[in-house]
Design an enzyme around this catalytic site. Structure first.
Site, mmCIF file in Angstrom:
data_model
loop_
_atom_site.group_PDB
_atom_site.id
_atom_site.type_symbol
_atom_site.label_atom_id
_atom_site.label_comp_id
_atom_site.label_asym_id
_atom_site.label_seq_id
_atom_site.Cartn_x
_atom_site.Cartn_y
_atom_site.Cartn_z
ATOM 1 N N GLU A 74 -46.959 -72.238 40.843
ATOM 2 C CA GLU A 74 -46.502 -71.413 39.999
ATOM 3 C C GLU A 74 -46.872 -69.838 40.482
ATOM 4 O O GLU A 74 -46.001 -68.947 40.202
ATOM 5 C CB GLU A 74 -46.719 -71.414 38.470
ATOM 6 C CG GLU A 74 -46.472 -72.669 37.660
ATOM 7 C CD GLU A 74 -46.875 -72.821 36.288
ATOM 8 O OE1 GLU A 74 -47.675 -72.020 36.069
ATOM 9 O OE2 GLU A 74 -46.532 -73.861 35.763
ATOM 10 N N TYR B 174 -59.057 -67.860 27.388
ATOM 11 C CA TYR B 174 -59.372 -68.489 25.930
ATOM 12 C C TYR B 174 -59.617 -67.474 24.989
ATOM 13 O O TYR B 174 -58.925 -67.556 23.849
ATOM 14 C CB TYR B 174 -60.416 -69.737 25.728
ATOM 15 C CG TYR B 174 -60.204 -70.851 26.885
ATOM 16 C CD1 TYR B 174 -59.468 -71.777 26.330
ATOM 17 C CD2 TYR B 174 -60.652 -70.699 27.956
ATOM 18 C CE1 TYR B 174 -59.405 -72.815 27.162
ATOM 19 C CE2 TYR B 174 -60.539 -71.703 29.060
ATOM 20 C CZ TYR B 174 -59.877 -73.078 28.469
ATOM 21 O OH TYR B 174 -59.502 -74.007 29.381
ATOM 22 N N CYS C 14 -51.075 -75.735 29.418
ATOM 23 C CA CYS C 14 -52.513 -75.076 29.092
ATOM 24 C C CYS C 14 -53.074 -75.158 30.332
ATOM 25 O O CYS C 14 -54.214 -74.368 30.304
ATOM 26 C CB CYS C 14 -53.114 -76.480 28.474
ATOM 27 S SG CYS C 14 -52.663 -76.417 26.477
ATOM 28 N N HIS C 15 -52.611 -75.436 31.400
ATOM 29 C CA HIS C 15 -53.265 -74.861 32.850
ATOM 30 C C HIS C 15 -53.196 -73.562 33.167
ATOM 31 O O HIS C 15 -53.856 -72.962 34.013
ATOM 32 C CB HIS C 15 -52.431 -75.705 34.034
ATOM 33 C CG HIS C 15 -51.007 -75.426 34.060
ATOM 34 N ND1 HIS C 15 -49.845 -76.177 33.262
ATOM 35 C CD2 HIS C 15 -50.103 -74.496 34.861
ATOM 36 C CE1 HIS C 15 -48.836 -75.687 33.633
ATOM 37 N NE2 HIS C 15 -48.975 -74.754 34.548
ATOM 38 N N ASN D 137 -53.378 -80.828 23.247
ATOM 39 C CA ASN D 137 -52.042 -80.654 23.720
ATOM 40 C C ASN D 137 -51.788 -82.133 24.200
ATOM 41 O O ASN D 137 -52.341 -82.638 25.228
ATOM 42 C CB ASN D 137 -52.106 -79.446 24.642
ATOM 43 C CG ASN D 137 -50.580 -79.557 25.318
ATOM 44 O OD1 ASN D 137 -49.753 -80.219 24.843
ATOM 45 N ND2 ASN D 137 -50.498 -79.010 26.585
#
Length: 165
Positions: free
Chosen positions: A159, A98, A127-128, A119
């Site tokens: 991912e 962040y 955002c993950h 979001n």
């Protein structure tokens, strides 16, 4: 009562390994992708944008390197849109804190966290990929029930993110 029905209307719903996804569109762009409870049932796409979004989500689920091209209309304030663009720039298998995002948009980490919570287009605005300092997962989805951090862990692992690396 009519307002509740409108609030729960989706252009499509599809099952993902981690949750049911509700897709909202305005007929021209995706306006929302939400994580729904397990009791929701899939719903076939109601318009061409929802059909495209479903196809692209399915491709992402098969191949996390797939890049979304469906048009989106995330709404939000100019600040939120700036944060979301910074988040969309985070490469696959990487994360940013962040604080790092805050520095890139000349703001504070708390404000970035609030923008993440606002979001409305999960997955496409990833955002993950935003984590707390020292690699802590941080919050996710402003969820009040369920296990949103399990979803975040699943997406990051899918991912190729290396936890603790």
């Amino acid at each position: 009562m009519a307002r509740e029905r409108t609030a729960r209307t989706y252009a499509a719903k599809l099952r993902a390994p981690f949750a049911m996804l509700g897709v909202r569109t305005d007929g021209v762009a995706v306006t929302g992708i939400e994580y729904l409870t397990g009791d929701d049932l899939p719903e076939a796409p109601r318009d061409r944008i929802a059909a495209r979004a479903v196809r692209e989500i399915e491709r992402y689920l098969d191949d996390p390197a797939f890049r979304f091209t469906v048009p989106i209309a995330p709404g939000g304030t100019p600040f939120q849109r700036g944060v979301w663009e910074a988040i969309r720039a985070i490469p696959l298998a990487e994360s940013r804190t962040y604080g790092e995002i805050a520095r890139s948009v000349h703001s504070a980490a708390r404000a970035v966290g609030q923008a993440c919570g606002a979001n409305r287009i999960a997955l496409i605005i990833p955002c993950h990929r935003v984590v707390g300092s020292a690699g802590a997962l941080g919050g996710f989805m402003n969820a009040e029930r369920g296990d949103p951090l399990a979803i975040k862990r699943w997406l990051l692992a899918h991912e190729g993110y290396r936890f603790g690396a």
